[in-house]
Design a protein around this motif. Sequence first.
Motif, short mmCIF file in Angstrom:
data_model
loop_
_atom_site.label_atom_id
_atom_site.label_comp_id
_atom_site.label_asym_id
_atom_site.label_seq_id
_atom_site.Cartn_x
_atom_site.Cartn_y
_atom_site.Cartn_z
N LEU A 385 0.73 -1.32 -0.16
CA LEU A 385 -0.05 0.03 0.02
C LEU A 385 0.89 1.27 0.10
CD1 LEU A 385 -2.85 -1.20 2.46
CD2 LEU A 385 -3.04 -0.67 0.14
N GLU A 386 2.00 1.13 0.68
CA GLU A 386 2.74 2.40 0.72
C GLU A 386 3.41 2.47 -0.61
OE1 GLU A 386 6.43 4.37 3.02
OE2 GLU A 386 5.41 2.71 3.84
N ARG A 387 3.76 1.80 -1.15
CA ARG A 387 4.40 1.74 -2.47
C ARG A 387 3.51 2.23 -3.64
NH1 ARG A 387 5.67 -3.13 -3.18
NH2 ARG A 387 4.14 -3.94 -4.80
N LEU A 388 2.04 1.93 -3.37
CA LEU A 388 1.21 2.40 -4.41
C LEU A 388 0.74 3.90 -4.17
CD1 LEU A 388 -1.39 -0.45 -4.04
CD2 LEU A 388 -0.12 -0.02 -6.05
N VAL A 389 0.85 4.30 -2.93
CA VAL A 389 0.60 5.77 -2.78
C VAL A 389 1.69 6.48 -2.86
CG1 VAL A 389 0.49 7.24 -0.82
CG2 VAL A 389 -0.94 5.26 -0.68
N VAL A 390 3.00 5.82 -3.04
CA VAL A 390 4.21 6.94 -3.31
C VAL A 390 4.44 6.71 -4.81
CG1 VAL A 390 6.62 6.74 -3.43
CG2 VAL A 390 5.36 6.38 -1.12
N THR A 391 4.09 5.89 -5.59
CA THR A 391 4.31 5.64 -7.06
C THR A 391 3.32 6.09 -7.91
OG1 THR A 391 3.58 3.21 -6.95
CG2 THR A 391 5.94 4.01 -6.69
N THR A 392 2.06 6.40 -7.22
CA THR A 392 0.90 6.61 -8.35
C THR A 392 0.55 8.21 -8.35
OG1 THR A 392 -0.53 4.88 -7.40
CG2 THR A 392 -1.60 6.21 -8.27
N ASP A 393 0.42 8.54 -9.58
CA ASP A 393 0.11 10.02 -10.00
C ASP A 393 -1.38 10.10 -9.77
OD1 ASP A 393 2.62 10.72 -10.50
OD2 ASP A 393 2.64 10.11 -12.52
N GLY A 394 -1.95 11.19 -9.34
CA GLY A 394 -3.16 11.55 -9.18
C GLY A 394 -3.61 11.12 -7.89
N VAL A 395 -4.91 11.13 -7.68
CA VAL A 395 -5.75 10.77 -6.28
C VAL A 395 -6.19 9.24 -6.47
CG1 VAL A 395 -7.72 11.13 -4.96
CG2 VAL A 395 -6.64 12.75 -5.96
N LEU A 396 -6.63 8.83 -7.56
CA LEU A 396 -7.00 7.50 -7.78
C LEU A 396 -6.26 6.40 -8.02
CD1 LEU A 396 -9.89 5.48 -8.08
CD2 LEU A 396 -9.47 6.25 -10.48
N ILE A 397 -5.74 5.34 -7.35
CA ILE A 397 -4.77 4.42 -7.55
C ILE A 397 -5.56 3.12 -8.21
CG2 ILE A 397 -3.23 2.55 -6.44
CD1 ILE A 397 -3.26 4.38 -3.81
N ASP A 398 -5.21 2.97 -9.27
CA ASP A 398 -6.05 2.12 -10.39
C ASP A 398 -4.90 1.17 -11.09
OD1 ASP A 398 -7.50 0.18 -11.66
OD2 ASP A 398 -8.43 1.79 -12.53
N LYS A 399 -3.99 0.44 -10.64
CA LYS A 399 -2.77 -0.08 -11.43
C LYS A 399 -2.73 -1.71 -11.06
CE LYS A 399 0.16 2.40 -9.83
NZ LYS A 399 1.69 3.10 -9.81
N GLU A 400 -1.93 -2.23 -11.98
CA GLU A 400 -1.67 -3.82 -11.62
C GLU A 400 -0.58 -3.71 -10.38
OE1 GLU A 400 -2.84 -6.40 -12.79
OE2 GLU A 400 -4.15 -5.31 -14.11
N VAL A 401 -0.75 -4.64 -9.78
CA VAL A 401 0.31 -4.60 -8.73
C VAL A 401 1.19 -5.91 -8.53
CG1 VAL A 401 0.51 -4.93 -5.91
CG2 VAL A 401 -1.29 -4.00 -6.86
N ASP A 402 2.58 -5.61 -8.37
CA ASP A 402 3.49 -6.55 -8.80
C ASP A 402 3.75 -7.33 -7.60
OD1 ASP A 402 5.64 -8.08 -9.89
OD2 ASP A 402 7.05 -6.47 -9.64
N VAL A 403 3.43 -8.38 -7.27
CA VAL A 403 3.63 -9.36 -6.01
C VAL A 403 4.03 -10.63 -6.54
CG1 VAL A 403 1.86 -8.02 -4.68
CG2 VAL A 403 1.22 -9.79 -6.24
N LYS A 404 4.77 -11.34 -5.83
CA LYS A 404 5.39 -12.62 -6.14
C LYS A 404 4.32 -13.60 -5.78
CE LYS A 404 9.15 -11.08 -7.35
NZ LYS A 404 9.80 -10.79 -8.68
N ASN A 405 4.26 -14.44 -6.83
CA ASN A 405 3.00 -15.63 -6.51
C ASN A 405 3.87 -16.90 -5.81
OD1 ASN A 405 0.86 -17.14 -6.72
ND2 ASN A 405 1.34 -17.93 -8.47
N THR A 406 3.28 -17.45 -5.15
CA THR A 406 3.76 -18.57 -4.11
C THR A 406 2.76 -19.77 -4.08
OG1 THR A 406 2.59 -17.84 -2.19
CG2 THR A 406 4.75 -16.82 -2.44
#
Length: 487
Positions: A385-406
């Motif tokens: 969530l912190e990464r999304l807040v820091v790397t998103t331009d604008g108010v709305l966060i709507d992007k793919e999230v890079d997480v490792k699958n296990t």
Amino acid sequence: MKQEFDMKKSVEELQKENAELETIFNLSLDEIFVTDGNGTCIRVNPVCEKNSGRLVSELIGRNVRDLVKEGIFTPSATLKVLEERKPATVIQSTPSGKRLHVTSTPVFDESGELSLVISNTIDITEILSLKEKIREMEELIETYNNQITELKSTDQLYGKKILAKSPEMIKILELLGRVSKVDSTVLLLGESGVGKTEIAKWVHEQSNRSGNFVEINCSAIPPALFESELFGYEPGSFSGALSSGSKGLVELADKGTLFLDEVGELSIDLQTKLLQVIQSKAFMRVGGRTTKKVDIRIIVATNRNLEEMVRNGEFRQDLFYRLSVIPIKVPPLRERRDELIELIFTLLDRANKKNKSNKILSPHLLDELVSYDWPGNIRELENTLERLVVTTDGVLIDKEVDVKNTEESKSFGNEKDISPQKNDLFKEILSNSELGLDERLELVEKEILKYYIDNLGTTRKVARHLKSSQSTISRKCIKYNIKTTQN
């Protein structure tokens, strides 16, 4: 002669003006549809082809009544003008799923007879789709805000970071609330990132102890320095030591709480030294000759199976019994679905405050966050969530999230296996010699959409699965009369 010259000039000027008007008519970005007083189409511009899916030559000379019967568009603003003899505005639908804003205006001749009906049309499909998305987002935000308000009102938020809504977590924290008033040793068990450190801090805050909360990460201190870090040392006790000596972490925790994280990483030798402190609540500094007494409460945590380590000779049995007076197993986040949404918004609010922002999550992204299993638990969620807040331009966060699958978790957007099986309909489509290419493609497209709508339920999930936009899927479902849910 002069009169002929003036007349010729007037004709040339009229031809020039007519050419200019024709250019403006054809280059208009909005559709212009003109009929005579009986509703017969006499002129249209090229935009009409795009909206109706018909060539200009297929529309000229046709009456709007016939066009409506054929379903080329419905309802007709022109028909309303013909019936009511006054301007009319309608929202029109087309077979391709477009939504059009149509305004038709009557034109009367000198005798008061209706001579023309001129219609201007604007494509508002994307605007309506965006409006619907905004409405859905507002409803979701209101729902989640109400849930958070309800959560806070029922005292289910423990401290600043611990949230408990599931019966198991509420039971654990109620037990620890009672245990905090006594000095019994607590053993916190659970996977990395489940919040064991925050729980230990909360227990200390609930206690009557006036001293410090001192945390020791047993896996982070080199074994050669562990004793001096834990117990401190006297002046000149070893090379490089401070001339004034130094207090150890145990001494700093006097009248407070000593939290030993990752205690399962200690070697057998260091376990022995720790056992002595726990048994006697006394220690001796490195290089010292006198024993110091301390009043400490001990909480330990580990993500390892200490009982198995005892059986394998990797952990002292007597130390295990000393540590596990009150063993508490903290469940992983994937077993605490009831509190996941509230936890997401709590951590998002904290990330916003930390970074002085006011970001919000899109419904699509929130669905993905909730459906993910979070093998790294709260720590992984907080960092994401912190990464999304820091790397998103604008108010709305709507992007793919890079997480490792296990193996233990599902990746974002992963659906159940819905691979289509062999279908006789496709064989029928391929073998039907009466169908043209466009008709075959439309039938296949319709079958694909219907299959995924039946299996996934919503246009949003189908769009994500087919790597398309929700508005495109919605339009095609309207075109093929496929029933869907609202989202």
